[in-house]
Design an enzyme around this catalytic site. Structure first.
Site, PDB file in Angstrom:
ATOM      1  N   CYS A 183     -11.459  -4.767  -4.622  1.00 47.74           N
ATOM      2  CA  CYS A 183     -11.448  -6.170  -4.181  1.00 47.74           C
ATOM      3  C   CYS A 183     -11.959  -7.166  -5.218  1.00 47.74           C
ATOM      4  O   CYS A 183     -11.192  -7.980  -5.721  1.00 47.74           O
ATOM      5  CB  CYS A 183     -12.272  -6.297  -2.905  1.00 47.74           C
ATOM      6  SG  CYS A 183     -11.588  -5.340  -1.542  1.00 47.74           S
TER       7      CYS A 183
HETATM    8  N1  LIG Z   1     -11.471  -1.319   0.296  1.00 51.90           N
HETATM    9  C1  LIG Z   1     -12.141  -2.342   0.785  1.00 51.90           C
HETATM   10  O1  LIG Z   1     -13.355  -2.340   0.829  1.00 51.90           O
HETATM   11  C2  LIG Z   1     -11.434  -3.560   1.315  1.00 51.90           C
HETATM   12  C3  LIG Z   1     -12.168  -4.488   2.076  1.00 51.90           C
HETATM   13  C4  LIG Z   1     -11.523  -5.609   2.575  1.00 51.90           C
HETATM   14  C5  LIG Z   1     -10.170  -5.822   2.279  1.00 51.90           C
HETATM   15  N2  LIG Z   1      -9.473  -4.920   1.526  1.00 51.90           N
HETATM   16  C6  LIG Z   1      -8.058  -5.174   1.295  1.00 51.90           C
HETATM   17  O2  LIG Z   1      -7.306  -4.348   2.169  1.00 51.90           O
HETATM   18  C7  LIG Z   1      -6.092  -3.917   1.544  1.00 51.90           C
HETATM   19  C8  LIG Z   1      -6.018  -2.396   1.533  1.00 51.90           C
HETATM   20  O3  LIG Z   1      -7.103  -1.891   0.761  1.00 51.90           O
HETATM   21  P1  LIG Z   1      -7.554  -0.359   0.823  1.00 51.90           P
HETATM   22  O4  LIG Z   1      -8.833  -0.276   0.057  1.00 51.90           O
HETATM   23  O5  LIG Z   1      -7.514   0.122   2.225  1.00 51.90           O
HETATM   24  O6  LIG Z   1      -6.371   0.325  -0.015  1.00 51.90           O
HETATM   25  P2  LIG Z   1      -6.053   1.903  -0.131  1.00 51.90           P
HETATM   26  O7  LIG Z   1      -5.358   2.064  -1.420  1.00 51.90           O
HETATM   27  O8  LIG Z   1      -7.290   2.692   0.176  1.00 51.90           O
HETATM   28  O9  LIG Z   1      -5.034   2.169   1.069  1.00 51.90           O
HETATM   29  C9  LIG Z   1      -3.780   1.633   1.137  1.00 51.90           C
HETATM   30  C10 LIG Z   1      -2.822   2.681   1.676  1.00 51.90           C
HETATM   31  O10 LIG Z   1      -1.545   2.063   1.855  1.00 51.90           O
HETATM   32  C11 LIG Z   1      -0.558   3.038   1.600  1.00 51.90           C
HETATM   33  N3  LIG Z   1       0.721   2.339   1.378  1.00 51.90           N
HETATM   34  C12 LIG Z   1       1.082   1.562   0.343  1.00 51.90           C
HETATM   35  N4  LIG Z   1       2.309   1.045   0.543  1.00 51.90           N
HETATM   36  C13 LIG Z   1       2.729   1.508   1.738  1.00 51.90           C
HETATM   37  C14 LIG Z   1       3.905   1.315   2.513  1.00 51.90           C
HETATM   38  N5  LIG Z   1       4.908   0.523   2.092  1.00 51.90           N
HETATM   39  N6  LIG Z   1       4.016   1.955   3.685  1.00 51.90           N
HETATM   40  C15 LIG Z   1       3.025   2.749   4.128  1.00 51.90           C
HETATM   41  N7  LIG Z   1       1.873   2.957   3.448  1.00 51.90           N
HETATM   42  C16 LIG Z   1       1.723   2.344   2.285  1.00 51.90           C
HETATM   43  C17 LIG Z   1      -1.090   3.774   0.408  1.00 51.90           C
HETATM   44  O11 LIG Z   1      -0.487   5.046   0.269  1.00 51.90           O
HETATM   45  C18 LIG Z   1      -2.591   3.859   0.746  1.00 51.90           C
HETATM   46  O12 LIG Z   1      -2.899   5.045   1.426  1.00 51.90           O
HETATM   47  C19 LIG Z   1      -6.111  -4.545   0.164  1.00 51.90           C
HETATM   48  O13 LIG Z   1      -5.422  -5.766   0.204  1.00 51.90           O
HETATM   49  C20 LIG Z   1      -7.584  -4.814  -0.087  1.00 51.90           C
HETATM   50  O14 LIG Z   1      -7.777  -5.884  -0.993  1.00 51.90           O
HETATM   51  C21 LIG Z   1     -10.072  -3.785   1.054  1.00 51.90           C
END
Ligand SMILES: NC(=O)c1ccc[n+]([C@@H]2O[C@H](COP(=O)([O-])OP(=O)(O)OC[C@H]3O[C@@H](n4cnc5c(N)ncnc54)[C@H](O)[C@@H]3O)[C@@H](O)[C@H]2O)c1
Length: 436
Positions: free
Chosen positions: A274
């Site tokens: 992030c």
């Molecule tokens: N990690 C954090 O602490 C956090 C906190 C708040 C917001 N966010 C935001 O949330 C969002 C997700 O972050 P995350 O850390 O969970 O990411 P992540 O990489 O852990 O998980 C995302 C998942 O989405 C899957 N994916 C990608 N494209 C896809 C599709 N077309 N269909 C199905 N699955 C698909 C990936 O395989 C992956 O498993 C980002 O925008 C991030 O900025 C993250």
């Protein structure tokens, strides 16, 4: 509300089917929370290993206990699948896919586009779609709406849309999905009401805002605020070291002021999915609108120099003891980007390890959450713990202050420590610890 919206509203308050796209750090805890609330959850992910883990009831996210996941899967409350077409039967679809940066720090929204396309292909009247991925203001309206309306469905009438930023802090036991208020911005008033009904299932407080663009901007303000304040703390740490005083002591004393101050802490650099990326989503969009934001770039500049600053601290510490970095035995403690999680994405530890490796240090590491680590040209051995012979290292470099470490024992045994997290606060003032 139209009869279509009212029927969806009733289902969202009852026992809806909720689809989650992207079962990562954000999507999996959300899927579990919805399943616990009595919804039937269909979790879709392209990553076959993640789907297999969910199906086997094996958690890969620290905040989701394996037993809880296994129980929900066994009871049929939560199902993992790579097949997005199952979401045709969902009442609500929540998109939680990654939003990284491209090579020149421009937003890479390709995951949102792909997820939106896959939803558009199966979307039907009476469904609610919510985007949770952090992104620039306007994404929901500019990327989701046209794709869905191309199917002949009118947003706000046939289908309902909202943006709701995810605010979870992985590894944080004090503030959880349930207790962190959930900001929701619906495309229309009814979209907002439907999204509020959905999130009231899993969050104690839902905070409606006037639209998706506002909700998108809320998240960017929060993360830019953190990035800027961490940069300020880092700059104070650099200045305090020059003055021979402790930034940590200064910050702790300043934090006793009951108003107008909020403590942020220095460290070896920003990491995770992030903070290093999100503010750039905002500056990119602002630039398109003819405004060049300055705080974001400036804060990023300071934060990005911290790994190099830490490498210099290590170099100086060894030099003061008549040692070169080349050939020095350096043990890195903690490679995850923050305490008590396994996430090494964009961790400053990677850059620091590469730089020290490039200078010829003999590196080893330990991280209770990260059993293996190999990066560009540097293969690192994870040392056994707590059996590691700390006395055999020239320097122990603390990059992540995981709660499981026994700092007293580490200070007792290590001949020289560089501590970038103030983990050794109050321990040994005898000159074997150099703090950021
Ligand atoms: N990690 C954090 O602490 C956090 C906190 C708040 C917001 N966010 C935001 O949330 C969002 C997700 O972050 P995350 O850390 O969970 O990411 P992540 O990489 O852990 O998980 C995302 C998942 O989405 C899957 N994916 C990608 N494209 C896809 C599709 N077309 N269909 C199905 N699955 C698909 C990936 O395989 C992956 O498993 C980002 O925008 C991030 O900025 C993250």
């Amino acid at each position: 509300m139209t009869p279509l919206a009212a029927a969806l509203h009733r289902r969202l308050l009852g026992t809806p089917t909720v689809g989650i796209i992207g079962l990562g750090y954000v999507g999996l805890p959300l899927a579990v929370a919805f399943a616990e609330s009595g919804a039937t959850v269909l979790g879709v992910d392209l990553d076959a290993r993640r789907v297999a883990s969910v199906t086997a009831g094996r958690s890969y996210v620290e905040d989701v206990p394996g037993e809880q996941l296994a129980r929900l899967v066994a009871r049929g409350r939560l199902r993992g699948t790579p097949d997005v077409t199952v979401l045709a039967e969902a009442d609500a679809i929540v998109i939680c896919v990654p939003t990284p940066l491209g090579k020149s720090k421009e937003p890479d929204i390709s995951f949102i586009v792909a997820a939106a396309d896959s939803v558009a292909a199966i979307l039907r009247r009476g469904q609610l779609v919510v985007l949770e991925s952090t992104t620039y203001p306007g994404t929901t309206q500019e990327i989701l709406v046209p794709r869905f309306e191309a199917r002949g469905l009118v947003a706000g009438k046939d289908i309902f849309l909202a943006f709701s930023p995810e605010r979870i802090d992985p590894g944080n036991r004090r503030y959880t999905l349930r207790t962190i208020p959930k900001v929701v911005g619906g495309l229309t008033r009814v979209c907002g009401e439907l999204a509020q009904a959905l999130y009231a299932r899993v969050a104690d407080e839902v905070v409606p805002v006037s639209g998706p663009q506002t909700a998108e901007m809320v998240k960017l303000l929060e993360n830019t605020f953190r990035s800027v304040n961490i940069a300020l703390a880092n700059e104070f740490a650099i200045m305090c070291r020059r003055f021979g005083i402790s930034a940590w002591e200064v910050i702790a004393a300043a934090a006793t002021k009951p108003f107008g101050f909020m403590p942020f802490y220095p460290g070896p650099g920003l990491g995770g999915h992030c903070l290093p990326a999100d503010p750039y989503y905002l500056s990119w969009k602002a630039r398109l609108e003819g405004y060049e934001p300055r705080f974001i770039t400036f804060a990023d500049e300071i934060n990005r120099q911290m790994p190099a600053y830490v490498v210099q601290m290590v170099t100086d510490a060894l030099n003061d003891r008549g040692r070169a970095v080349r050939g020095a035995r350096v043990l890195v403690l903690g490679v995850a980007y923050k305490a008590n999680v396994a996430d090494t994405r964009d961790s400053p530890a990677l850059e620091i390890i590469e730089a020290l490796g490039g200078k010829g240090a003999a590196l080893a590491y330990h991280d209770p959450f990260v059993p293996t680590l190999s990066l560009n040209g540097v293969e690192l051995a994870a040392v056994a713990w707590p059996a590691a012979d700390l006395a055999s290292y020239d320097l122990v470099l603390i990059l992540t202050a995981h709660a499981t470490y026994d700092w007293k024992a580490i200070v007792r045994e290590a001949p020289l420590i560089v501590d970038t997290r103030n983990a050794t606060d109050g321990l040994d003032p005898s000159g074997t610890i150099i703090r950021l």
